[in-house]
Structures are given as C-alpha cells and as structure tokens.
Motif scaffolding. Structure first.
Motif: not given
Length: 299
Positions: A20, A121, A123, A159-161, A164, A180, A182-183, A296
């Motif tokens: 990432y 960030t 994860h 990196d994802s809902e 979050r 959010t 996304y990767g 993620f």
C-alpha cells in the motif's frame, strides 16, 4: 507545500501495508506537482538494496529535485520503542526539517511540532475486533499507540468503508475526520498469462506441477489458515491437488506451520517475489481468502 512521509513501511515491509505504502507514495511522486517531499525512513540494516531502491524512486519521481531522503540509523522496531513506547518528545521535524504536513501510512504518528498538520492511514482495527489473534505485548502496544495517533491526527484515511465505520464506532472518530481511500492495484496484475510462466513457476518454485488453490497473506492466526487446511483435506484426498500459501510467517504462526508440515499437499512459500506473484495468481485453480477479519484485502 513541504510534505514529509514516513517511508519505513514501504522500505521494510513486503506484505499488504508495505505494498500500500509503496504504490501510493510512488503514485504521488510520479504526479506533476509543485510540492516538495521528504521521505523519512528507519533504514538500519537495509544495506545496498535500500540504496538501489532510493535511486529507483528518484528516477521515477516527476520532480526529483523536490525529493529528499532522510534516513534514521536504526530499525523500525527501535523507532517504535523510542517514539511510541518510551514516547520521547523528539519531533520528527528535527530530522525532516520544517514541513507543513506529515503523512504516516502505517497506523501511528511520531511526535510532531504543533504547527505541523498530520495525516494518518489506519488499515484496520483487528487488534480491537479480534484481540485473540495478537500476542499480548503487540496487542497492548497497538491499543495504546493507535488511538493516541488517531486522536492527534488532523485527518485519517481508511482503506475500506468497514475500517472507516470501525474508527467511528470503536474510537469515536468524528465522521468528518475520516475518509475512505481505496487501494489501487499495480498494472502488473493482469489476467493475461505470459509465455511459459507455469513452467517457470514449476522450475523455480516447484509450484504448478499439480493444480493448486492459492492463499496469499502473512502467516498468522487472523488469516485462518488452519481452518483452510481442514477444508482442503477432503479435496486433497479426492484428487491431485495442492494448497499454496504465499506469505511470511509472523506472530503466533507455530501451530499453522506445524499443521502445514503434517500435510504433504500444503506448500508454505514464504514471501513471494513481486515479479512472479501475478503468475502465481493466474495459474491457480482458485483463490482462498478465509480471514477471520480484514480491514482491507489486496488478495
């Protein structure tokens, strides 16, 4: 704008978070920009590979003149001890020089001067959702360091809902403070096989002689590999089939390794080279991703 980025995960980690960080930071640096970047890295022990990696980053950056590296002469473990466990009040700007924004792509922030804005960030919060999958010492560290860093950050990326929502629900982060993002996936991962790639996997890694199911991820309890092996046992008994696990052993991996050694059809490959990983995906009969929990998942 002067932007400092903690590049340690990108330099030292091969797995998901390292991937990432590398992909995101490389994408930032190849974009035309008037910003100046300082990449801060705990680089002890990386040797000549790190010298080559820095040169490659400079060569691909859109504005190499605006890119500076600052190396810390110790490991990432020591960086965590000094800044997170001992909480020494030594701001990162003493090393990076003045910056307007500091970005950390790996859960925690170093001490910063009050005027510096902080972007972080996170994860996943698996250490809160499934603490039984972590060693007590690591879990205790994450329980202290991550909430503290989230509270200090001016803004947080998930990196994802799902992550979050976890940040909002478990750490009471105001919804407006977390976004959010996304990767992305490297263009190397295409469905079209290259000529002779199965033969290359067979010759170099001993994989692909028989059909195989693939699982990719660090070998640790949260990845649920023992349960995956138990599910594959009847398949392996019925037909010629292998289970290939690509990932480096991490914490609490001993029972997983022991279970694999009892099954001749299971291949623990360790960390798999980026150059050959797309071929490993393409030649698999199926991908298994049985994790207990993920914030993620690139696989």
């Amino acid at each position: 704008m002067q932007i400092a980025i903690d590049y340690t995960a990108a330099a030292r980690q091969g797995a998901g978070i390292g991937r990432y960080a590398r992909e995101l930071i490389d994408a930032i640096l190849v974009t035309a920009s008037d910003h100046k970047f300082v990449l801060l890295t705990a680089s002890a022990g990386l040797g000549e590979a790190w010298t080559r990696a820095k040169q490659q980053v400079r060569e691909t950056a859109a504005h190499p003149a605006g890119l500076t590296f600052r190396d810390l002469p110790f490991t990432d473990d020591w960086m965590a001890r000094l800044w997170q466990r001992l909480r020494l009040p030594l701001p990162a700007e003493w090393i990076t020089g003045h910056v307007d924004t500091f970005y950390s792509p790996d859960f925690v922030l170093p001490p910063l001067q009050r005027r510096t804005r902080a972007l972080l960030t996170v994860h996943d919060l698996s250490f809160l959702r499934h603490p039984e999958t972590f060693p007590p010492k690591l879990g205790a560290y994450l329980n202290r360091a991550v909430p503290r860093s989230v509270a200090r950050a001016d803004h947080v990326l998930a990196d994802s809902e799902a992550t979050r929502r976890d940040l909002i629900d478990l750490l009471a982060v105001p919804p407006g403070k977390v976004t959010t993002l996304y990767g992305g996936v490297s263009p190397r991962f295409t469905p079209q096989p290259s000529n002779g790639e199965r033969e290359r996997l067979q010759a170099q890694y001993g994989v692909g002689v028989r059909p195989y199911i693939l699982a990719v991820g660090t070998v640790q309890p949260r990845k649920n590999y023992v349960r995956l092996m138990e599910a594959c046992d009847p398949l392996a008994a019925q037909r010629e089939l292998d289970l290939v696990i690509a990932g480096r052993p991490a914490w609490l991996s001993e029972p997983i390794v022991a279970a694999a050694k009892q099954r001749p059809y299971v291949h623990l490959m360790g960390f798999f080279a980026d150059t050959d990983l797309p071929a490993l995906y393409r030649q698999a009969e199926a991908l298994a991703f049985p994790s207990v929990y993920e914030g993620f998942g690139f696989p």
